[in-house]
Write a protein that holds these residues in place. Structure first.
Motif, short mmCIF file in Angstrom:
data_model
loop_
_atom_site.label_atom_id
_atom_site.label_comp_id
_atom_site.label_asym_id
_atom_site.label_seq_id
_atom_site.Cartn_x
_atom_site.Cartn_y
_atom_site.Cartn_z
N GLU A 1 0.87 -1.14 0.06
CA GLU A 1 0.02 -0.09 0.02
C GLU A 1 0.80 1.35 0.03
O GLU A 1 1.79 1.42 0.75
CB GLU A 1 -0.84 -0.06 1.22
N ARG B 1 1.00 5.07 0.68
CA ARG B 1 0.21 6.16 1.36
C ARG B 1 0.64 7.51 0.78
O ARG B 1 1.79 7.89 0.62
CB ARG B 1 0.30 6.20 2.88
N LYS C 1 -8.69 5.14 -4.27
CA LYS C 1 -8.64 3.95 -3.56
C LYS C 1 -9.20 2.78 -4.50
O LYS C 1 -8.89 1.53 -4.60
CB LYS C 1 -9.39 4.00 -2.26
N GLU D 1 -4.52 0.01 -3.68
CA GLU D 1 -2.99 0.06 -3.39
C GLU D 1 -2.42 1.28 -3.22
O GLU D 1 -1.28 1.62 -2.73
CB GLU D 1 -2.34 -0.39 -4.81
N SER E 1 -3.49 4.74 -0.88
CA SER E 1 -4.11 5.37 0.09
C SER E 1 -4.10 6.68 0.35
O SER E 1 -2.80 7.28 0.65
CB SER E 1 -4.21 4.48 1.44
#
Length: 319
Positions: free
Chosen positions: A25, A27, A51, A57, A59
């Motif tokens: 993920e 960010r 999202k 993948e 965020s």
């Protein structure tokens, strides 16, 4: 294998899976505007689109901002996960150390790179139908609410001076949040606001009382030195023809600290999600490939990769 060993193996497997999922993920922090504003809401919508479009993948966390200048200034302390919105002209001023950035220059400003355009700040001169005002010169002798401290208020005041109306227009001493009620009650003849179109307060005003949103002539637009914007007929209640006005382009930026793959994925997901975003909120209809020409600085290499893939031409200065 005894029960204790089985439990330990299972726990290790769960931990490994969690670490793998977390590492997959990406960010991103998205900083745009004050909570409650249309641009903050755009950020929320973009976060949801990212999202959904990346299968989780990417965020995106939306942060409240006090404005475009703060967004640019924070580049000095942010990392590769930072995305922010601001007019391209403001980035140019930061990189040159001019105006509000005088004495506050930083090498970090040179690392700012564009990703994609978002809805422009679009000027609206909203007049009650009863005022009989259909063009800018008709503002003479009328009471107008400009509000205070906003881009629209500053820009509106500048236009009145530019068109020789500052002495003949009465400026109402009230906040822009009171504009719709004041217009409906006849306390003012009109108000000035800037935002993405359709602008929520203009939608509200047009739904509650007959209004006319003024168009500017090509000559007047040239005098303002702003970008021309056309608001299509039917955007507001009883609007039967296009509105020609001015705008200030707004763009989502990051810096060279962001890796190319993330910049590519953000840009790709945005454009592929735009149709769905437009179904959620009509202001996304105001974003088109043509707005890329308003980006005067460089575009992130990851975003350039996407534009090359889909055949969107960029200038040499943008690459």
């Amino acid at each position: 294998m005894n029960l204790l060993l089985k439990s330990a193996v299972a726990a290790s497997a769960i931990t490994a899976f969690a670490l793998t999922s977390a590492s997959a993920e990406t960010r991103v922090t998205y900083k745009s505007a004050k909570t409650g504003s249309s641009y903050y809401q755009m950020g929320v919508e973009l976060a949801e689109a990212m999202k959904a479009g990346t299968g989780g993948e990417i965020s995106v966390t939306v942060e409240e901002s006090q404005g475009s200048v703060q967004n640019v200034m924070e580049v000095r302390a942010r990392g590769g996960d930072y995305v922010f919105t601001t007019p391209p002209a403001l980035v140019g001023l930061a990189q040159q150390g001019k105006a509000m950035f005088e004495g506050k220059g930083s090498p970090a400003f040179d690392d700012i790179r564009a990703l994609f355009p978002i809805p422009s700040l679009t000027m609206h001169f909203v007049m009650s139908r009863d005022s009989d005002v259909t063009e800018m010169k008709g503002l003479a002798g009328k009471t107008i609410l400009l509000g205070k401290g906003s881009f629209g208020a500053t820009e509106g005041e500048a236009y009145l001076k530019l068109f020789g109306l500052e002495e003949s227009v009465k400026i109402a001493d009230a906040e822009l949040s009171n504009a719709v009620a004041a217009l409906k009650n006849g306390q003012i003849d009109g108000f000035v606001t800037a935002g993405s179109w359709p602008a929520p307060n203009v939608v509200e005003a047009a739904a509650s009382t007959p209004v006319t949103v003024l168009s500017l002539t090509d000559e007047q637009i040239a005098e303002t030195k702003r970008t021309k914007m056309t608001i299509p007929a039917g955007t507001y209640a009883e609007q039967t023809s296009d509105i020609t006005t001015t705008s200030l382009p707004v763009v989502a930026f990051t810096t060279t600290r962001m890796d190319d793959d993330t910049a590519y994925q953000l840009t790709k997901t945005f454009w592929e999600s735009k149709a769905k975003l437009s179904e959620t909120s009509r202001w996304w209809n105001g974003v088109a490939e043509a707005l890329l020409s308003n980006i005067s600085g460089k575009i992130h290499p990851g975003a350039v990769r996407y534009y090359d893939e889909v055949g969107i031409e960029l200038s040499d200065a943008q690459k």
